[in-house]
Design an enzyme around this catalytic site. Structure first.
Site, PDB file in Angstrom:
ATOM      1  N   CYS A 219      45.491  41.623  50.056  1.00  0.00           N
ATOM      2  CA  CYS A 219      45.922  40.832  48.900  1.00  0.00           C
ATOM      3  C   CYS A 219      45.532  41.452  47.560  1.00  0.00           C
ATOM      4  O   CYS A 219      46.016  41.010  46.523  1.00  0.00           O
ATOM      5  CB  CYS A 219      45.334  39.428  48.994  1.00  0.00           C
ATOM      6  SG  CYS A 219      45.854  38.521  50.469  1.00  0.00           S
ATOM      7  N   HIS A 298      35.158  48.841  46.534  1.00  0.00           N
ATOM      8  CA  HIS A 298      35.445  48.932  47.969  1.00  0.00           C
ATOM      9  C   HIS A 298      34.121  48.966  48.731  1.00  0.00           C
ATOM     10  O   HIS A 298      33.321  49.872  48.561  1.00  0.00           O
ATOM     11  CB  HIS A 298      36.243  50.212  48.253  1.00  0.00           C
ATOM     12  CG  HIS A 298      37.002  50.190  49.546  1.00  0.00           C
ATOM     13  ND1 HIS A 298      36.437  49.801  50.726  1.00  0.00           N
ATOM     14  CD2 HIS A 298      38.302  50.503  49.833  1.00  0.00           C
ATOM     15  CE1 HIS A 298      37.345  49.886  51.690  1.00  0.00           C
ATOM     16  NE2 HIS A 298      38.484  50.300  51.176  1.00  0.00           N
ATOM     17  N   HIS A 382      41.694  34.176  29.521  1.00  0.00           N
ATOM     18  CA  HIS A 382      42.435  33.586  30.631  1.00  0.00           C
ATOM     19  C   HIS A 382      42.045  34.278  31.936  1.00  0.00           C
ATOM     20  O   HIS A 382      41.935  35.503  31.980  1.00  0.00           O
ATOM     21  CB  HIS A 382      43.941  33.701  30.400  1.00  0.00           C
ATOM     22  CG  HIS A 382      44.383  33.138  29.080  1.00  0.00           C
ATOM     23  ND1 HIS A 382      44.454  31.788  28.833  1.00  0.00           N
ATOM     24  CD2 HIS A 382      44.765  33.756  27.938  1.00  0.00           C
ATOM     25  CE1 HIS A 382      44.859  31.589  27.591  1.00  0.00           C
ATOM     26  NE2 HIS A 382      45.058  32.762  27.021  1.00  0.00           N
ATOM     27  N   HIS A 386      42.719  35.385  42.305  1.00  0.00           N
ATOM     28  CA  HIS A 386      43.612  35.374  43.462  1.00  0.00           C
ATOM     29  C   HIS A 386      43.620  34.023  44.163  1.00  0.00           C
ATOM     30  O   HIS A 386      42.572  33.507  44.564  1.00  0.00           O
ATOM     31  CB  HIS A 386      43.187  36.469  44.443  1.00  0.00           C
ATOM     32  CG  HIS A 386      43.883  36.400  45.768  1.00  0.00           C
ATOM     33  ND1 HIS A 386      45.252  36.394  45.886  1.00  0.00           N
ATOM     34  CD2 HIS A 386      43.396  36.312  47.031  1.00  0.00           C
ATOM     35  CE1 HIS A 386      45.582  36.330  47.164  1.00  0.00           C
ATOM     36  NE2 HIS A 386      44.472  36.267  47.877  1.00  0.00           N
ATOM     37  N   HIS A 415      48.741  25.503  44.939  1.00  0.00           N
ATOM     38  CA  HIS A 415      49.408  24.247  45.274  1.00  0.00           C
ATOM     39  C   HIS A 415      50.925  24.400  45.288  1.00  0.00           C
ATOM     40  O   HIS A 415      51.600  23.900  46.191  1.00  0.00           O
ATOM     41  CB  HIS A 415      49.005  23.173  44.257  1.00  0.00           C
ATOM     42  CG  HIS A 415      49.576  21.816  44.543  1.00  0.00           C
ATOM     43  ND1 HIS A 415      50.795  21.396  44.063  1.00  0.00           N
ATOM     44  CD2 HIS A 415      49.086  20.775  45.289  1.00  0.00           C
ATOM     45  CE1 HIS A 415      51.042  20.170  44.487  1.00  0.00           C
ATOM     46  NE2 HIS A 415      50.017  19.764  45.227  1.00  0.00           N
ATOM     47  N   ASN A 419      49.502  30.929  49.097  1.00  0.00           N
ATOM     48  CA  ASN A 419      48.952  32.275  48.942  1.00  0.00           C
ATOM     49  C   ASN A 419      50.090  33.276  49.136  1.00  0.00           C
ATOM     50  O   ASN A 419      50.546  33.512  50.246  1.00  0.00           O
ATOM     51  CB  ASN A 419      47.851  32.507  49.970  1.00  0.00           C
ATOM     52  CG  ASN A 419      47.182  33.872  49.830  1.00  0.00           C
ATOM     53  OD1 ASN A 419      47.659  34.732  49.093  1.00  0.00           O
ATOM     54  ND2 ASN A 419      46.082  34.066  50.537  1.00  0.00           N
TER      55      ASN A 419
END
Length: 487
Positions: A219, A298, A382, A386, A415, A419
């Site tokens: 993702c 990572h 802002h 994720h 919502h 995802n």
């Protein structure tokens, strides 16, 4: 205490100005007191040191030229577009229940959630996931039985990618022949020819285009693609980079009973985004944002990090993506490392000083005091966190001292769209724009997590008051948000 802190922030922020004013005053007073003979002596000194003055001017000119030649090229985000699936793909919880029951009636050869305990677990997770009644699933999954063929997967991906790109090109009026770089990221679906080749073929992109397909990166791959595009735009002059972030569900829905693999079925939904980047100076005026920083972390050298999100076969040979119990601790540790790297790049001097003082005090005087947590809201306006697991942005909300409005884009995106993997951070940015909150000079922080395990960040600055693009995915529903979730 709050007033003292405000005074401190003001003094540190305006320290240069506060020091500069007395210095200018002092120089002005000294200059006014210079006698005419002092001025003549100074001019005489310059005339007889013309060689020194020439060398000094040449050095300044050379250094300035080198700076302008070697400095990083600015990367502009001209515009982006998020895919809005057709209405017939919209699913409610009841529609999912009916679909599962129909598949269970077919028998063992095509059974989904064969065990009743697995069915109960699936619905419990679905109810607590934070997803609403208007998310989308591809036609192949809504079919009874589900179609997990290469043809179905290609149809889903083409629908998502082509719709996002078509809308982006319509909004930007960019000629496809001017695109010099194409990057497509999709973690689980990587056919041959590649997805980037599919885009090249569809839009008849030029033969010398730099084409990349990123797979298996989870993702967080959307930020990886942006970082790769940024590096390529430093090398290739006056061109556009088209970045496409998506994920495929048709071929990757898990149909077994392993609970660690069932969670992904509850959370992931159809989505994708196309982003147009430019290094052309002339595009600054019409671009929405300028890229300030990308930070990639990572932790895959650690076994727990590497295996906490993994595609594998279950005990019956059915393929799915498993999530281990270590994912929460791994995510927290990786996020912390990413933030520690990003902090010095974006935080104001006032926050750095407070952190340094607390660190010294803890190390040498009192090791029982807590580490100072910098106030990122003094650097970031802002937050686009994720929209994966609710506890991810919930943890950041608590640890960084964010307000509900700061995580509202993540909560609302989860919502409304679920995802959508690597594209979710773009739906969140689109939400902020749709609410009319993105003003000139505002900074937006996109932070995404992915298998490996990775945490990647991108920070953008708005070049103008940003309005939502035409055909924004929030165009017809943003007024209903935020919604209150009892989860």
């Amino acid at each position: 205490m709050a007033n003292v802190k405000l005074i401190y922030y003001y003094l540190i922020t305006h320290l240069f100005k506060l020091c500069l004013f007395p210095l200018i005053t002092f120089v002005a007073i000294k200059a006014s007191n210079l006698k005419q003979e002092d001025v003549q002596n100074l001019w005489f000194h310059f005339q007889h040191n013309i060689v020194t003055l020439t060398i000094f001017s040449a050095v300044v000119t050379f250094v300035s030229a080198m700076y302008f030649v070697t400095r990083p090229r600015p990367v502009y985000l001209v515009d982006y577009s998020c895919h809005l699936p057709p209405q017939h793909q919209k699913v409610t919880v009841q529609k999912i229940v009916d679909n599962v029951n129909k598949n269970r009636e077919l028998g063992t050869s095509t059974t989904i959630l064969a065990e009743d305990s697995s069915l109960d677990f699936f619905f419990r997770v679905l109810e607590r996931s934070g997803l609403g009644e208007e998310t989308y699933l591809p036609d192949a999954i809504l079919n009874v039985p589900p179609l997990q063929t290469m043809v179905a997967a290609r149809e889903e991906t083409e629908q998502v990618i082509f719709d996002a790109i078509d809308n982006l090109l319509a909004n930007t009026k960019v000629n496809t022949r001017d695109i010099g770089i194409i990057i497509v990221n999709s973690s689980l679906f990587n056919p041959t020819p590649s997805l980037s080749a599919m885009v090249v073929n569809k839009y008849k992109l030029r033969s010398n285009i730099k084409s990349f397909s990123l797979g298996g990166m989870g993702c967080s791959a959307g930020v990886i693609a942006i970082d790769l595009a940024k590096d390529l735009l430093q090398v290739h002059k006056n061109t556009y980079a088209l970045v496409v972030s998506t994920e495929n569900l048709s071929r990757n829905m898990y149909i077994g009973d392993n609970r660690s693999m069932l969670v992904t079925n509850c959370l992931f939904r159809v989505g994708g985004a196309a982003i147009l980047l430019s290094n052309k100076s002339g595009d600054r005026r019409r671009s929405k944002y300028k890229l300030l920083h990308t930070v990639r972390t990572h932790t895959g050298a650690d076994d727990k990090s590497f295996r906490c999100v993994q595609q594998e076969d279950d005990e019956t040979g059915k393929t799915g993506v498993s999530l281990t119990k270590d994912i929460t601790s791994v995510a927290s540790r990786t996020i912390t490392k990413n933030i520690a790297t990003l902090g010095p790049l974006v935080l104001p001097v006032s926050e750095k000083i407070l952190f340094f003082i607390t660190y010294i005090h803890k190390k040498f005087f009192d090791d029982k005091i807590k580490h100072y947590i910098p106030d990122f809201k003094r650097a970031i306006d802002h937050f686009c966190i994720h929209a994966g697991l609710r506890r991810t942005w919930g943890g950041l909300e608590k640890n960084l001292g964010l307000l509900p409005i700061d995580v509202e884009p993540s909560r609302s995106t989860l919502h409304r769209f679920g995802n959508t993997s690597s594209s979710s951070i773009w739906y969140e940015l689109a939400y902020t724009e749709a609410k009319g909150r993105m003003k000139k000079g505002n900074k937006a922080w996109q932070i995404a997590l992915g298998s490996g395990f990775k945490c990647n960040s991108a920070v953008w600055v708005a070049l103008r008051n940003v309005n939502p693009s035409v055909n924004s995915p929030w165009e017809h529903c943003v007024a209903k948000y935020p919604v209150k979730l009892d989860i």
